[in-house]
Design a protein around this motif. Structure first.
Motif, PDB file in Angstrom:
ATOM      1  N   ILE A  44     -12.772 -14.248 109.623  1.00 32.66           N
ATOM      2  CA  ILE A  44     -14.342 -14.783 108.886  1.00 32.66           C
ATOM      3  C   ILE A  44     -15.560 -13.870 108.913  1.00 32.66           C
ATOM      4  O   ILE A  44     -16.608 -13.693 108.623  1.00 32.66           O
ATOM      5  CB  ILE A  44     -14.516 -15.105 110.603  1.00 32.66           C
ATOM      6  N   SER A  45     -14.860 -12.462 108.334  1.00 30.44           N
ATOM      7  CA  SER A  45     -15.286 -11.290 108.183  1.00 30.44           C
ATOM      8  C   SER A  45     -14.950 -10.486 106.461  1.00 30.44           C
ATOM      9  O   SER A  45     -14.769  -9.625 105.839  1.00 30.44           O
ATOM     10  CB  SER A  45     -15.317 -10.273 109.322  1.00 30.44           C
ATOM     11  N   MET A  46     -14.072 -11.777 105.655  1.00 32.07           N
ATOM     12  CA  MET A  46     -12.690 -10.934 104.903  1.00 32.07           C
ATOM     13  C   MET A  46     -14.367 -11.165 103.760  1.00 32.07           C
ATOM     14  O   MET A  46     -13.698  -9.748 102.645  1.00 32.07           O
ATOM     15  CB  MET A  46     -12.517 -11.981 104.257  1.00 32.07           C
ATOM     16  N   GLY A  47     -15.164 -11.667 102.784  1.00 33.66           N
ATOM     17  CA  GLY A  47     -15.807 -11.222 103.256  1.00 33.66           C
ATOM     18  C   GLY A  47     -17.017  -9.716 102.518  1.00 33.66           C
ATOM     19  O   GLY A  47     -17.563  -9.881 101.288  1.00 33.66           O
ATOM     20  N   GLU A  48     -16.910  -9.378 103.939  1.00 40.85           N
ATOM     21  CA  GLU A  48     -17.793  -8.088 103.336  1.00 40.85           C
ATOM     22  C   GLU A  48     -16.146  -6.454 103.335  1.00 40.85           C
ATOM     23  O   GLU A  48     -15.087  -6.890 104.518  1.00 40.85           O
ATOM     24  CB  GLU A  48     -17.999  -7.349 105.321  1.00 40.85           C
ATOM     25  N   GLY A  49     -16.409  -5.888 102.566  1.00 40.33           N
ATOM     26  CA  GLY A  49     -15.648  -4.752 102.770  1.00 40.33           C
ATOM     27  C   GLY A  49     -14.395  -4.909 101.195  1.00 40.33           C
ATOM     28  O   GLY A  49     -13.105  -4.880 101.933  1.00 40.33           O
ATOM     29  N   ALA A  50     -14.578  -5.904 101.098  1.00 39.88           N
ATOM     30  CA  ALA A  50     -12.685  -6.921 100.386  1.00 39.88           C
ATOM     31  C   ALA A  50     -13.151  -6.459  99.013  1.00 39.88           C
ATOM     32  O   ALA A  50     -13.924  -6.167  98.047  1.00 39.88           O
ATOM     33  CB  ALA A  50     -13.114  -8.364 100.878  1.00 39.88           C
ATOM     34  N   GLN A  51     -12.046  -5.887  98.462  1.00 39.50           N
ATOM     35  CA  GLN A  51     -11.515  -5.883  96.971  1.00 39.50           C
ATOM     36  C   GLN A  51     -10.576  -6.742  96.276  1.00 39.50           C
ATOM     37  O   GLN A  51      -9.779  -7.685  96.969  1.00 39.50           O
ATOM     38  CB  GLN A  51     -11.213  -4.069  96.562  1.00 39.50           C
ATOM     39  N   ALA A  53      -1.673   6.284  99.858  1.00 38.18           N
ATOM     40  CA  ALA A  53      -0.732   5.793  99.817  1.00 38.18           C
ATOM     41  C   ALA A  53      -1.018   4.855 100.429  1.00 38.18           C
ATOM     42  O   ALA A  53      -1.884   3.627  99.983  1.00 38.18           O
ATOM     43  CB  ALA A  53      -0.615   6.444 101.475  1.00 38.18           C
ATOM     44  N   LEU A  54       0.280   3.636 100.204  1.00 38.17           N
ATOM     45  CA  LEU A  54       0.521   2.313 100.653  1.00 38.17           C
ATOM     46  C   LEU A  54      -0.241   2.155 101.847  1.00 38.17           C
ATOM     47  O   LEU A  54       0.667   2.761 102.779  1.00 38.17           O
ATOM     48  CB  LEU A  54       1.534   1.932 100.563  1.00 38.17           C
ATOM     49  N   GLN A  55      -1.612   1.488 102.003  1.00 42.05           N
ATOM     50  CA  GLN A  55      -1.615   0.640 103.481  1.00 42.05           C
ATOM     51  C   GLN A  55      -1.734  -0.653 104.084  1.00 42.05           C
ATOM     52  O   GLN A  55      -1.468  -1.244 102.802  1.00 42.05           O
ATOM     53  CB  GLN A  55      -1.982   2.085 103.655  1.00 42.05           C
ATOM     54  N   PRO A  56      -1.281  -0.926 104.787  1.00 39.85           N
ATOM     55  CA  PRO A  56      -0.939  -2.931 105.074  1.00 39.85           C
ATOM     56  C   PRO A  56      -2.623  -3.493 105.324  1.00 39.85           C
ATOM     57  O   PRO A  56      -3.440  -2.442 105.847  1.00 39.85           O
ATOM     58  CB  PRO A  56      -0.815  -2.900 106.757  1.00 39.85           C
ATOM     59  N   SER A  57      -3.001  -3.677 104.613  1.00 41.23           N
ATOM     60  CA  SER A  57      -3.691  -4.626 104.427  1.00 41.23           C
ATOM     61  C   SER A  57      -4.263  -5.780 104.315  1.00 41.23           C
ATOM     62  O   SER A  57      -3.384  -6.473 103.680  1.00 41.23           O
ATOM     63  CB  SER A  57      -5.219  -4.224 103.178  1.00 41.23           C
ATOM     64  N   PRO A  58      -5.306  -6.997 105.548  1.00 41.58           N
ATOM     65  CA  PRO A  58      -5.024  -8.449 105.767  1.00 41.58           C
ATOM     66  C   PRO A  58      -5.489  -8.720 104.261  1.00 41.58           C
ATOM     67  O   PRO A  58      -6.670  -7.808 103.245  1.00 41.58           O
ATOM     68  CB  PRO A  58      -6.285  -8.266 106.368  1.00 41.58           C
ATOM     69  N   PHE A  59      -5.609 -10.284 103.543  1.00 43.97           N
ATOM     70  CA  PHE A  59      -5.604 -10.855 102.544  1.00 43.97           C
ATOM     71  C   PHE A  59      -5.877 -11.485 102.336  1.00 43.97           C
ATOM     72  O   PHE A  59      -5.772 -12.433 103.881  1.00 43.97           O
ATOM     73  CB  PHE A  59      -5.122 -10.327 101.285  1.00 43.97           C
ATOM     74  N   VAL A  60      -6.880 -12.343 101.939  1.00 46.52           N
ATOM     75  CA  VAL A  60      -7.573 -14.071 101.903  1.00 46.52           C
ATOM     76  C   VAL A  60      -7.291 -14.582 100.141  1.00 46.52           C
ATOM     77  O   VAL A  60      -7.188 -13.495  99.289  1.00 46.52           O
ATOM     78  CB  VAL A  60      -8.991 -14.398 102.299  1.00 46.52           C
ATOM     79  N   GLY A  66      -1.214 -19.270  90.061  1.00 43.66           N
ATOM     80  CA  GLY A  66      -1.631 -17.929  90.024  1.00 43.66           C
ATOM     81  C   GLY A  66      -3.081 -17.781  91.723  1.00 43.66           C
ATOM     82  O   GLY A  66      -3.007 -19.212  91.923  1.00 43.66           O
ATOM     83  N   GLY A  67      -4.208 -16.695  91.813  1.00 41.65           N
ATOM     84  CA  GLY A  67      -5.136 -17.319  91.873  1.00 41.65           C
ATOM     85  C   GLY A  67      -5.880 -16.102  92.562  1.00 41.65           C
ATOM     86  O   GLY A  67      -6.002 -14.901  91.786  1.00 41.65           O
ATOM     87  N   PHE A  68      -6.999 -16.343  92.940  1.00 37.83           N
ATOM     88  CA  PHE A  68      -7.698 -14.744  93.500  1.00 37.83           C
ATOM     89  C   PHE A  68      -7.988 -14.362  94.589  1.00 37.83           C
ATOM     90  O   PHE A  68      -8.407 -15.166  96.015  1.00 37.83           O
ATOM     91  CB  PHE A  68      -9.436 -15.232  93.346  1.00 37.83           C
ATOM     92  N   CYS A  69      -7.793 -13.246  95.368  1.00 36.52           N
ATOM     93  CA  CYS A  69      -6.899 -11.879  96.560  1.00 36.52           C
ATOM     94  C   CYS A  69      -7.569 -11.491  96.359  1.00 36.52           C
ATOM     95  O   CYS A  69      -8.422 -10.034  95.654  1.00 36.52           O
ATOM     96  CB  CYS A  69      -5.601 -12.100  96.154  1.00 36.52           C
ATOM     97  N   ARG A  70      -8.596 -11.882  97.397  1.00 38.57           N
ATOM     98  CA  ARG A  70      -9.544 -10.971  98.073  1.00 38.57           C
ATOM     99  C   ARG A  70      -8.595  -9.672  99.720  1.00 38.57           C
ATOM    100  O   ARG A  70      -7.858 -10.595 100.192  1.00 38.57           O
ATOM    101  CB  ARG A  70     -10.610 -11.678  98.781  1.00 38.57           C
ATOM    102  N   VAL A  71      -8.473  -8.499  99.308  1.00 35.79           N
ATOM    103  CA  VAL A  71      -7.898  -7.411 100.226  1.00 35.79           C
ATOM    104  C   VAL A  71      -8.670  -7.064 100.931  1.00 35.79           C
ATOM    105  O   VAL A  71     -10.028  -5.796 100.424  1.00 35.79           O
ATOM    106  CB  VAL A  71      -6.587  -6.457  99.378  1.00 35.79           C
ATOM    107  N   PRO A 120       0.786  -4.418 101.364  1.00 30.51           N
ATOM    108  CA  PRO A 120       0.615  -3.190 100.868  1.00 30.51           C
ATOM    109  C   PRO A 120      -0.385  -3.100  99.878  1.00 30.51           C
ATOM    110  O   PRO A 120      -0.860  -3.889  99.133  1.00 30.51           O
ATOM    111  CB  PRO A 120       1.785  -3.022 100.041  1.00 30.51           C
ATOM    112  N   ALA A 121      -1.693  -2.243 100.256  1.00 30.98           N
ATOM    113  CA  ALA A 121      -2.830  -2.048  99.135  1.00 30.98           C
ATOM    114  C   ALA A 121      -2.444  -0.075  98.777  1.00 30.98           C
ATOM    115  O   ALA A 121      -2.232   0.182 100.227  1.00 30.98           O
ATOM    116  CB  ALA A 121      -3.815  -2.509  99.495  1.00 30.98           C
ATOM    117  N   TRP A 122      -2.769   0.520  97.668  1.00 27.93           N
ATOM    118  CA  TRP A 122      -3.065   2.038  97.890  1.00 27.93           C
ATOM    119  C   TRP A 122      -4.237   2.034  98.010  1.00 27.93           C
ATOM    120  O   TRP A 122      -5.271   1.719  97.339  1.00 27.93           O
ATOM    121  CB  TRP A 122      -2.091   1.901  96.531  1.00 27.93           C
ATOM    122  N   ARG A 123      -4.215   2.783  99.158  1.00 27.51           N
ATOM    123  CA  ARG A 123      -5.492   3.855  99.506  1.00 27.51           C
ATOM    124  C   ARG A 123      -5.145   4.897  99.622  1.00 27.51           C
ATOM    125  O   ARG A 123      -3.942   5.150 100.014  1.00 27.51           O
ATOM    126  CB  ARG A 123      -6.111   2.938 100.142  1.00 27.51           C
TER     127      ARG A 123
END
Length: 671
Positions: free
Chosen positions: A315-322, A277-284, A301-306, A271-274
């Motif tokens: 393969i495209s997580m680096g684009e448009g990730a937070q 509202a809470l919306q489903p978002s893929p993450f690495v 812990g770690g560094f999570c990109r959503v 879940p990510a707040w966008r």
């Protein structure tokens, strides 16, 4: 890098061992979240990150050959996209942030160029790719590395964390062999499976990739330069243009061993707040392991990109990730631990430290740029009041106004064409013309660029004020301003510079870094004062000229309280040039510079003054013995030129470059 599939299973997507980024961002995210939600953070029993970083730092220190090692973080520099993270980690861990030019190899050992000569570097945490760390043995075009560093590594003269060659495990070709290697070497399967990978260097695997080429992600098999279409990572054939597809197929036929095919992983969501509202978002999730004196430790812990794309593939997580923080919870309350925690075995120190020559150079010029911007703003302020109906206004025409504009032209703040226009246009140009090297916006930009090379040495308040000032001045050269508007902008900028000056005077420790920053300001202020006095206090100076001069050097109150008879040429020259009690006079700058130079380290212990000190002694003797009645423009010009010569002498002595770095003698050897 880990990804979770829709079925809940975790997969290893990639490995990072050469110059892994993200740990500093994870730390920054944690600091922000823990401060924003302190009650929630404590109630959830979130495990702290500080023990991991403390153990990591202890591991770096334990790898050295002496008990009190000097540990450096080798960065590519401020143009690296992860430079902020590197500066943050260096400050947090107490490491010395260095670039390739800061280091030199002598007799199989690595040294840091400092203002006190060469100081030994015991451990280097590398954040520069191995291909670029030594131009003598790797990429000869590299300007990021240290010539001879491999020689020092082989000789055991320096320990490099993330040893060159560790990037081998980043090669995607290795992923296809890991399951079999684990069974063969360890007698057990992988703890976590990796993404299915086929290396095209094997005939059978190559045929699989060719048959399924439209459903697989194509990637480089090894690190380093590869096919242009894959420069940003793995790509699907469907994402390429027909020409790119044909070119990639031809390259794969010519050298199949340079490519791999990988299964495309679909990521599960969090879940990510966008948009309210809470919306489903893929993450690495990127997790970290560090070698410590007690074995390998894993960051809790770690560094999570959503991703902001619901159907994002790995393969495209680096684009448009937070980025987001990652919490690992404990069943019991977690002890509050910090790297700043009290320890009784820490030895108290009160030392200036070893300031790298590059940092001293940048601090010196940061001071000069800020002082030059302040002087230019004072000129703009006086120019803006020249047509306003107030007691402080100058005459709207005449020699004084011409001399004021001539100063701005000489300083590069405006060109001659702008000087012939309306006063308001000239003021706007001096403030906002980005093409003029001496305009306020250009000077502030230069200060920001200089400061960006040493962010670990500047407070967040200082950095934010500098960025905010630049943003207010940028892209405004086409504004049409009234006298009042240009005056208001100049006043606001002067207030910001006064705040920056206050931060450096009240918050910076009186160590070598602060001294070089203040030396830059003092030399620049002395030079500017000489130039202003030569322009406005010549033999034919008018009352308006002298009145403007006192305004520009901020000495009106002192003069009015000291001389009730009115404005006269000789007292004005004395107050602005020779008075050692006036913080704006040349004499005051000279006295302050003497204090700074006396506190800086010397290379030789022979009792003889070094070149900057000799230059300053000559200047001080002239200023201290000069008679105000005999002081004229030629003498003032001599003071100005001697200040410039002093600046060059400081540069030659302390800002070591290339092969002119001279080792410091300490007990017959290098320190």
């Amino acid at each position: 890098d880990l990804g979770r599939g829709p079925d809940g299973r975790w997969w290893v997507l990639d490995d990072r061992a050469q110059a892994p980024s993200g740990a500093g961002y994870a730390l920054e995210n944690r600091m922000v979240l823990s401060r924003a939600f302190p009650n929630l953070f404590n109630a959830m029993n979130v495990q702290r990150l500080a023990p991991f970083f403390s153990d990591f730092r202890a591991g770096l220190a334990a790898s050295a050959h002496r008990s009190d090692p000097r540990i450096c973080l080798l960065t590519p520099g401020p143009f690296s996209e992860t430079y902020f993270e590197q500066a943050h980690l260096a400050r947090y861990l107490g490491l010395l942030l260095v670039e390739g030019d800061d280091l030199v190899v002598r007799d199989g050992q690595a040294y840091i160029r400092t203002i006190a000569g060469l100081k030994r570097a015991d451990v280097i945490w590398r954040r520069v790719d191995a291909d670029f760390i030594d131009p003598l043995e790797m990429n000869s075009a590299s300007q990021l590395g240290v010539p001879g560093l491999f020689e020092a590594i082989r000789a055991g003269g320096v320990v490099v964390s993330n040893m060159p060659g560790s990037g081998l495990i980043e090669s995607r070709a290795l992923l296809g062999f890991l399951p079999a290697l684990s069974n063969h070497l360890l007698g057990e399967p992988l703890k976590l499976p990796n993404v299915a990978t086929w290396w095209c260097g094997q005939p059978a695997e190559r045929r699989i990739v060719e048959q399924q080429i439209n459903s697989l992600a194509i990637a480089r098999a090894f690190t380093g330069p590869g096919h242009p279409a894959l420069a940003r990572g793995p790509r699907m054939m469907s994402d390429l243009t027909p020409a790119e597809q044909a070119d990639l197929r031809a390259a794969m036929n010519l050298r199949p061993l340079d490519f791999v095919g990988q299964e495309v992983v679909r990521l599960s969501t969090t879940p990510a707040w966008r948009d309210g509202a809470l919306q489903p978002s893929p993450f690495v999730l990127r997790v970290y392991a560090a070698a410590t004196p007690d074995g390998w430790k894993i960051m809790p812990g770690g560094f999570c990109r959503v991703s902001d794309q619901r159907d994002a593939r790995a393969i495209s997580m680096g684009e448009g990730a937070q980025a987001t923080d990652v919490w690992v919870l404990s069943d019991q309350p977690v002890e509050s631990i910090s790297l700043l925690a009290h320890r009784d075995n820490v030895k108290v120190r009160r030392i200036m430290g070893h300031l790298p020559s590059r940092a001293a150079d940048n601090l010196f010029w940061l001071g000069r740029y800020l002082e030059r911007a302040e002087a230019t703003l004072r000129l703009v302020r006086s120019l803006s009041t020249s047509l306003m109906d107030s007691d402080a206004a100058l005459h709207a025409s005449g020699e004084t106004l011409c001399r004021l504009q001539a100063l701005l032209i000489d300083w590069g703040a405006i060109d001659k064409e702008a000087g012939s226009r309306k006063v308001t246009e000239a003021a706007c140009s001096a403030l906002h013309d980005e093409a003029a090297y001496g305009s306020v916006v250009s000077l502030i930009r230069s200060a920001r660029r200089t400061a960006s090379s040493m962010r670990e040495r500047l407070s967040e308040d200082f950095w934010k004020l500098l960025l905010n000032l630049e943003s207010r001045l940028r892209n405004r050269q086409n504004d049409v301003l009234t006298e009042a508007e240009s005056l208001a902008r100049a006043e606001a900028a002067l207030q910001t510079l006064a705040t920056l000056s206050g931060l450096t005077q009240e918050n910076m420790n009186r160590v070598a870094g602060w001294r070089f920053l203040d030396m830059g300001r003092r030399i620049e202020r002395g030079v500017n004062t000489c130039r202003i006095v030569r322009q406005l206090a010549g033999p034919d100076a008018t009352l308006d000229d002298l009145d403007l001069l006192l305004d520009l050097v901020d000495s009106q109150i002192t003069y009015r309280s000291r001389y009730l008879e009115g404005i006269a040429l000789t007292p004005v020259r004395d107050l602005t040039i020779l008075d050692p009690f006036n913080p704006r006079s040349v004499a005051f700058q000279v006295e302050t510079l003497k204090t700074h130079l006396a506190a800086l380290p010397t290379l030789q212990d022979d009792g003889m003054p070094e070149e900057p000190s000799r230059q300053l002694i000559r200047l001080a003797s002239l200023v201290e013995t000069e008679d105000a009645a005999a002081l004229g423009v030629p003498e003032i010009l001599t003071f100005e030129q001697m200040l410039m010569t002093l600046s060059n002498a400081v540069s030659d002595r302390y800002f070591l470059q290339g092969s002119n770095a001279t080792p410091t003698k300490k007990q017959g050897g290098l320190a």
